[in-house]
Motif scaffolding. Structure first.
Motif, PDB file in Angstrom:
ATOM      1  N   ILE A  51     -11.646 -18.061 -41.248  1.00 15.20           N
ATOM      2  CA  ILE A  51     -10.395 -18.709 -40.846  1.00 15.20           C
ATOM      3  C   ILE A  51      -9.205 -17.808 -41.130  1.00 15.20           C
ATOM      4  O   ILE A  51      -8.301 -17.668 -40.303  1.00 15.20           O
ATOM      5  CB  ILE A  51     -10.252 -20.078 -41.534  1.00 15.20           C
ATOM      6  CG1 ILE A  51     -11.291 -21.048 -40.961  1.00 15.20           C
ATOM      7  CG2 ILE A  51      -8.853 -20.647 -41.363  1.00 15.20           C
ATOM      8  CD1 ILE A  51     -11.430 -22.343 -41.736  1.00 15.20           C
ATOM      9  N   ILE A  52      -9.196 -17.174 -42.295  1.00 13.83           N
ATOM     10  CA  ILE A  52      -8.106 -16.253 -42.633  1.00 13.83           C
ATOM     11  C   ILE A  52      -8.055 -15.103 -41.629  1.00 13.83           C
ATOM     12  O   ILE A  52      -6.985 -14.724 -41.148  1.00 13.83           O
ATOM     13  CB  ILE A  52      -8.268 -15.708 -44.065  1.00 13.83           C
ATOM     14  CG1 ILE A  52      -8.003 -16.803 -45.085  1.00 13.83           C
ATOM     15  CG2 ILE A  52      -7.340 -14.529 -44.312  1.00 13.83           C
ATOM     16  CD1 ILE A  52      -8.358 -16.411 -46.500  1.00 13.83           C
ATOM     17  N   VAL A  54      -9.129 -15.006 -38.501  1.00 15.88           N
ATOM     18  CA  VAL A  54      -8.683 -15.461 -37.181  1.00 15.88           C
ATOM     19  C   VAL A  54      -7.180 -15.706 -37.174  1.00 15.88           C
ATOM     20  O   VAL A  54      -6.471 -15.288 -36.253  1.00 15.88           O
ATOM     21  CB  VAL A  54      -9.457 -16.729 -36.751  1.00 15.88           C
ATOM     22  CG1 VAL A  54      -8.836 -17.370 -35.534  1.00 15.88           C
ATOM     23  CG2 VAL A  54     -10.910 -16.382 -36.478  1.00 15.88           C
ATOM     24  N   VAL A  55      -6.684 -16.350 -38.217  1.00 20.43           N
ATOM     25  CA  VAL A  55      -5.238 -16.632 -38.288  1.00 20.43           C
ATOM     26  C   VAL A  55      -4.440 -15.333 -38.331  1.00 20.43           C
ATOM     27  O   VAL A  55      -3.453 -15.176 -37.600  1.00 20.43           O
ATOM     28  CB  VAL A  55      -4.912 -17.527 -39.501  1.00 20.43           C
ATOM     29  CG1 VAL A  55      -3.421 -17.595 -39.751  1.00 20.43           C
ATOM     30  CG2 VAL A  55      -5.474 -18.919 -39.288  1.00 20.43           C
ATOM     31  N   ILE A  56      -4.862 -14.388 -39.145  1.00 19.36           N
ATOM     32  CA  ILE A  56      -4.149 -13.114 -39.243  1.00 19.36           C
ATOM     33  C   ILE A  56      -4.226 -12.347 -37.927  1.00 19.36           C
ATOM     34  O   ILE A  56      -3.256 -11.715 -37.507  1.00 19.36           O
ATOM     35  CB  ILE A  56      -4.701 -12.268 -40.406  1.00 19.36           C
ATOM     36  CG1 ILE A  56      -4.380 -12.928 -41.732  1.00 19.36           C
ATOM     37  CG2 ILE A  56      -4.135 -10.851 -40.376  1.00 19.36           C
ATOM     38  CD1 ILE A  56      -2.909 -13.116 -42.021  1.00 19.36           C
ATOM     39  N   ILE A  58      -4.354 -13.593 -34.942  1.00 13.31           N
ATOM     40  CA  ILE A  58      -3.484 -14.242 -33.962  1.00 13.31           C
ATOM     41  C   ILE A  58      -2.013 -14.055 -34.335  1.00 13.31           C
ATOM     42  O   ILE A  58      -1.192 -13.684 -33.502  1.00 13.31           O
ATOM     43  CB  ILE A  58      -3.829 -15.742 -33.831  1.00 13.31           C
ATOM     44  CG1 ILE A  58      -5.209 -15.889 -33.191  1.00 13.31           C
ATOM     45  CG2 ILE A  58      -2.781 -16.477 -33.011  1.00 13.31           C
ATOM     46  CD1 ILE A  58      -5.757 -17.288 -33.243  1.00 13.31           C
ATOM     47  N   VAL A  59      -1.689 -14.291 -35.583  1.00 14.90           N
ATOM     48  CA  VAL A  59      -0.295 -14.216 -36.033  1.00 14.90           C
ATOM     49  C   VAL A  59       0.173 -12.769 -36.095  1.00 14.90           C
ATOM     50  O   VAL A  59       1.325 -12.468 -35.812  1.00 14.90           O
ATOM     51  CB  VAL A  59      -0.138 -14.905 -37.404  1.00 14.90           C
ATOM     52  CG1 VAL A  59       1.261 -14.756 -37.953  1.00 14.90           C
ATOM     53  CG2 VAL A  59      -0.510 -16.371 -37.298  1.00 14.90           C
ATOM     54  N   SER A  67      -5.659  -9.417 -46.377  1.00 13.45           N
ATOM     55  CA  SER A  67      -5.749 -10.796 -45.900  1.00 13.45           C
ATOM     56  C   SER A  67      -7.105 -11.401 -46.224  1.00 13.45           C
ATOM     57  O   SER A  67      -7.635 -12.205 -45.490  1.00 13.45           O
ATOM     58  CB  SER A  67      -5.480 -10.840 -44.399  1.00 13.45           C
ATOM     59  OG  SER A  67      -6.384 -10.002 -43.721  1.00 13.45           O
TER      60      SER A  67
END
Length: 92
Positions: A51-52, A54-56, A58-59, A67
């Motif tokens: 999850i970390i 994927v979020v990093i 995208i962001v 991360s």
């Protein structure tokens, strides 16, 4: 703005994909070991690392940005899980 995103994402796809694979392979044992140290199920470590990542992705991360879990995180996570439980680990 859109042209900048295209340039960053599509400039060198082979290098970006290989870098992602290397990071993912390095992240798996790290996630498993820190979840074992924290006293939680290893799947919790794998899911949270995924999850970390994927979020990093995208962001948008920065060069040399950490991360994922590090050795210093283990010092905080073990007492947190021991004293308050896994729910507080998710919040942290």
């Amino acid at each position: 703005m859109l042209s900048k995103l295209k340039r960053e994402w599509l400039t060198d796809p082979v290098t970006n994909i290989l870098a992602g694979i290397v990071v993912a392979l390095a992240l798996i044992p790290e996630a498993l070991s820190f979840s074992i140290i924290a006293g939680v199920d290893p799947m919790v470590g794998l899911y949270s690392s995924f999850i970390i990542a994927v979020v990093i992705s995208i962001v948008g991360g920065r060069p040399a940005m950490i991360s994922a879990a590090t050795g210093a995180v283990a010092l905080v996570v073990v007492p947190l899980v021991r004293d308050y439980g896994v729910n507080y680990l998710f919040a942290a």
